[in-house]
Design an enzyme around this catalytic site. Structure first.
Site, short mmCIF file in Angstrom:
data_model
loop_
_atom_site.label_atom_id
_atom_site.label_comp_id
_atom_site.label_asym_id
_atom_site.label_seq_id
_atom_site.Cartn_x
_atom_site.Cartn_y
_atom_site.Cartn_z
N GLU A 333 -16.91 -34.23 8.65
CA GLU A 333 -15.58 -34.70 9.07
C GLU A 333 -14.89 -35.63 8.08
O GLU A 333 -14.32 -36.65 8.48
CB GLU A 333 -15.72 -35.44 10.42
CG GLU A 333 -16.32 -34.60 11.51
CD GLU A 333 -16.69 -35.41 12.75
OE1 GLU A 333 -16.47 -34.91 13.85
OE2 GLU A 333 -17.20 -36.53 12.60
C1 TNX Z 1 -19.09 -35.42 15.85
S1 TNX Z 1 -20.48 -33.33 14.49
C2 TNX Z 1 -19.68 -36.16 14.85
C3 TNX Z 1 -19.99 -37.56 15.11
C4 TNX Z 1 -19.59 -37.99 16.49
C5 TNX Z 1 -19.88 -36.91 17.47
C6 TNX Z 1 -19.58 -37.28 18.89
C7 TNX Z 1 -20.71 -34.48 13.47
C8 TNX Z 1 -21.54 -34.17 12.35
N1 TNX Z 1 -20.12 -35.67 13.66
O1 TNX Z 1 -19.39 -38.38 14.15
O2 TNX Z 1 -20.31 -39.13 16.81
O3 TNX Z 1 -19.13 -35.78 17.13
O4 TNX Z 1 -19.94 -36.29 19.77
#
Ligand code: TNX
Length: 519
Positions: A333
């Site tokens: 992300e």
């Molecule tokens: C996605 S999926 C994230 C996290 C969050 C989470 C909450 C991923 C690798 N990262 O940063 O904590 O969703 O569900």
């Protein structure tokens, strides 16, 4: 005549008592509620009993086996009240409980074991210590749930006889704990390690850094924890592990044959670092500490040399504290990092991880960069990223968010967690197959599974337990047991029997209505 009758009656009583001794209850090893379900079980329909005089024999002079023997004894002593002495034995024992590497079947592999139970002996053999440790978990589960009590319980402590042969389907079965959004103490992490160990998981992935907090001491960049570790979601006081604390966690895990994978999440998810050191920002202007729960707004400054000095210092220090072979560099992300910058950053970071002798792992987005030979990619949602990874020859760790994310609420009434990926009831958390999630990806491409527990909404150990239990038992079985042996109806019946076991250990678990929990 009278006398003859009396003798007969007496003999009858003696005989029935003797012959009933071993068949007090019909026993059938194949029906024991084991989780994960073993590869093969054969029953011989009698019982072995642990008594006050039972001893645990280990190979003479084998310190590691002796330690596992003591671990087993420590699990069984409180509830049984028996001394359960651990004894170094010169020759193979033929009674009591025996833990041995002698004569083990090598094909059982790194974590496989064989447990042979007769009326006289319970013998656990494995070609490696990890297999003995996993087999010990099976022994615990073969005893009535009262064995988990911390106070003396009434026996008898019987185990059905027969043979179990067992080994994992996937080499990596991991639980991830996010200690960045809310901080969890060394003691709490140890508790979590103990919980996952019972279900034969072998990896603890620690998500050590994120926007809301930097949780691992870096001696060359002290402000990361002094400032960056000083808060958490909703502005609590946060916290961090000193390097000594971290080593203690790693050792505790290693004593349970669990490998720690440290994650330093980069280049996004770095607000805590950016707030601690102005020079890591492109405009030299540090942001405020962040206590919200948005994702994807921060990024290291990819064009600055100091950024790579920072990455190298962090990787060097964390790698030197970590005996395990993996280093997780995050990569998820990074919505504010330009794609080319992201690729450039991941390329350089992989090289740095390799330079310090570790194998890089990253979230699925890193498959957009050129992957190094052994880099592992962690799938969470995008099939295209997963396919790009295997096209480059990489192996995958499967953590499908809509199945394996332990922070997803069970249903709309769950007060903890989030539901952006799905509501995940206990059946859904069990009914998934790592090799069938992404078309074109099969078991050969998969290193293992992971159940991540993100902690934006989780503040206490009780919160963690409620979201992880009982779903994590399902993930443990998905990773360990062969697909052909996995079946919801069988699992549901076995899980029901784990309710009292979880309760005896004081675990705050979700009592799903889908399961007819045993009393
Ligand atoms: C996605 S999926 C994230 C996290 C969050 C989470 C909450 C991923 C690798 N990262 O940063 O904590 O969703 O569900």
């Amino acid at each position: 005549m009278m006398k003859f009758r009396k003798v007969c009656a007496f003999l009858l009583i003696v005989f029935t008592t003797l012959s009933c001794k071993k068949s007090r209850e019909a026993t059938d090893l194949t029906r024991e509620p084991l989780i994960p379900i073993p590869v093969s079980i054969e029953a011989t329909e009698s019982v072995f009993e642990i008594t006050r005089s039972t001893e645990i024999y280990v190979d003479d002079g084998d310190v590691a086996l002796n330690k596992i023997g003591e671990y087993l004894a420590a699990r069984l002593r409180p509830a049984t009240g028996f001394p359960l002495k651990v004894i170094d034995s010169k020759k193979q024992a033929d009674k009591g409980i025996s833990l041995t590497l002698d004569g083990a079947d090598e094909t059982l592999g790194e974590e496989g074991y064989e447990l042979t139970i007769t009326e006289d002996q319970m013998k656990l053999t494995a070609p490696n210590y990890a297999g003995i440790f996993r087999g010990v978990q099976t022994i615990r589960q073969l005893l009535r749930y009262h064995i988990e009590s911390t106070t003396t319980q009434k026996g008898p402590w019987e185990i059905s006889t027969g043979t179990i042969q067992d080994y994992p389907t996937y080499p990596v079965r991991s639980a991830m704990l996010d200690v960045a959004r809310h901080f969890f103490t060394v003691e709490e992490v140890k508790q979590y390690i103990d919980l996952i160990a019972e279900y034969k998981m072998n990896t603890l992935h620690l998500h050590l850094t994120d926007d809301q907090g930097w949780r691992i001491e870096i001696k060359s960049w002290p402000n990361l924890t002094v400032h960056g570790g000083s808060t958490q979601v909703k502005g609590g006081k946060g916290g961090f592990y000193s390097q000594e604390d971290y080593k203690e966690i790693v050792q505790y895990a290693s004593d349970r044959y669990i490998t720690v994978i440290p994650e330093i999440d980069m280049p996004g998810h770095t607000n805590a670092a950016l707030a601690s050191y102005p020079e890591l920002n492109c405009n030299d202007n540090p942001p405020e500490l962040y206590t919200g729960t948005e994702v994807g707004f921060s990024s290291l400054c990819v064009d600055k040399d100091i950024t790579y000095k920072f990455v190298e210092d962090v990787v060097r220090e964390v790698a030197s504290l970590t005996p395990g072979s993996y280093f997780h560099l995050g990569g998820d992300e990074s919505h504010t990092t330009k794609k080319n910058d992201f690729i450039k950053f991941i390329d350089r970071s992989q090289e740095i991880v390799l330079k310090y002798g570790k194998t890089p792992i990253g979230w699925e987005e890193i498959s957009q960069s050129k992957l190094q030979k052994n880099t592992v990619v962690q799938f969470w949602s995008d099939a295209e990223h997963a396919r790009n990874a295997i096209k480059q020859g990489a192996k995958l760790i499967m953590s499908p968010a809509n199945k394996a994310y332990l922070d997803m609420s069970y249903d709309s009434t769950t007060t903890l967690g989030q539901h952006w990926a799905a509501y995940i009831e206990v059946d859904s958390a069990y009914m998934w197959d790592p090799a069938s999630i992404v078309p074109g990806i099969s078991q050969d491409n998969i290193l293992g599974i992971e159940a991540p527990l993100w902690s934006e909404t989780l503040m206490t150990m009780r919160d963690l337990e409620y979201m992880a239990f009982p779903r994590i038992l399902g993930h443990a079985e998905v990773g360990w047991s062969p697909a052909s042996a996995r079946d919801w109806d069988s699992y549901k019946r076995r899980l029901a029997q784990h309710g009292p076991r979880l309760e005896a250990r004081g675990i705050n678990f979700y009592k799903s209505k889908l399961v007819s929990w045993a009393d």
